[in-house]
Design a protein around this motif. Structure first.
Motif: not given
Length: 332
Positions: A276-278, A323-330, A316-318
């Motif tokens: 959904t976020a992407l 999300l990776r920088i914020m740690g929300l993607v495991r 979408g890539a941004l």
């Protein structure tokens, strides 16, 4: 020869016996469906209590006092124990049987009455333990009195329940092994059946323990009967301990299943949240370029669709990078 009316009157006077065991002399016994003569030293009658002939025979020819007859006439309910003089009566519970199946999940009552030289058992529907007892009698055991017959009955009944408890424990252990080692989810209906079986076995064992404790403490009973009840109590305690352990094992298995189900649900919700976020930036871009207003970027060029698609992909890539920088993607 006896005519039909006389034969009918004769049959009405006898109980509806499923089988009868009697012993006249040492080692000489008989096992069939006919009522043994009343003058034999020992008789064992297993009656069909759904037939009125059995109830009539109990009332008129068994010699049982009213309190014991009330136990024999009772329906499936709580276990009962009564003693009058040198005679006693009680009920125990067992699983019913069908013609096609060995054991059903229905529980029925076995009514037992004992007095010197006579043991009477009766049931409304076929019971598992009664069939096992008959199989034991067909092997020719040397039963000389009612105490030995009662001991055989209770031993066989307890052995049958212990076998079901052992099968239950094996079933739960196999289900746990399949879950832990092979990630194979057990059928929820099988677990519900196991939980119901464990509860039924627990109630049967508790009721039989209470009856044996009553018999052990009854001062009017012969010492041989009290000793028999005393010897059976440790087996019932051990069996009830195994049932409680199986119930605890079942709860642990259910907790593990619930934990894995919750984990899978969380993973699915997480995946849907990331998707959904992407998709949100791409949806925003396509919505922006879908406006029918003047001055839209890339509206006049031949590569406008390509440029709008590229902007949506970059958005979408941004979003993924943020999300990776914020740690929300495991990371797996």
């Amino acid at each position: 020869m006896m005519d039909e009316s006389e034969a009918l009157r004769e049959s009405v006077q006898h109980p509806a016996a499923i089988w009868c065991y009697s012993q006249a002399d040492q080692g000489v016994y008989q096992l069939d469906h006919r009522e043994p003569p009343a003058d034999l030293p020992f008789r064992w009658l297993h009656l069909n209590m759904a037939d009125q002939r059995s109830l009539r025979w109990l009332d008129t020819q068994s010699g049982a006092p009213p309190r014991l007859l009330a136990v024999m006439h009772g329906r499936e309910g709580a276990p009962r124990f009564e003693m009058v003089g040198d005679a006693l009566a009680f009920t125990i519970h067992d699983f019913e049987r069908d013609f096609e199946l060995n054991t059903t999940n229905r529980v029925g009552a076995l009514h037992v009455m004992m007095r010197p030289g006579l043991l009477i058992t009766g049931r409304i529907r076929p019971l598992r333990g009664a069939d096992l007892v008959r199989a034991q009698l067909e092997q020719g055991p040397d039963i000389q009195d009612a105490t030995q017959a009662l001991s055989l009955l209770l031993d066989t009944h307890i052995d049958g329940l212990a076998g079901l408890v052992a099968d239950l424990g094996t079933q739960l252990l196999e289900a746990e092994t399949e879950l832990m080692e092979h990630d194979h989810m057990p059928d929820s209906r099988e677990l519900m059946g196991a939980r119901r079986l464990s509860a039924q076995l627990h109630r049967m064992t508790v009721g039989l323990r209470a009856t044996m404790q009553r018999m052990e403490r009854e001062p009017r009973l012969p010492e041989s009967v009290c000793l028999m009840a005393r010897n059976l109590l440790p087996r019932l305690v051990d069996m009830d301990t195994d049932i409680v352990a199986a119930q605890h094992h079942l709860r642990q298995l259910r907790d593990e299943l619930d934990l894995q189900a919750a984990q899978r649900t969380n993973e699915n919700v997480y995946l849907l949240s990331v998707l959904t976020a992407l998709m949100m930036p791409a949806t925003l871009v396509t919505g922006f370029f879908g406006m029918n207003t003047g001055g839209l970027p890339f509206a006049q060029g031949a590569s406008g669709t390509f440029m709008a698609t590229l902007v949506a992909l970059l958005a979408g890539a941004l979003t993924w990078w943020l999300l990776r920088i914020m740690g929300l993607v495991r990371r797996k």
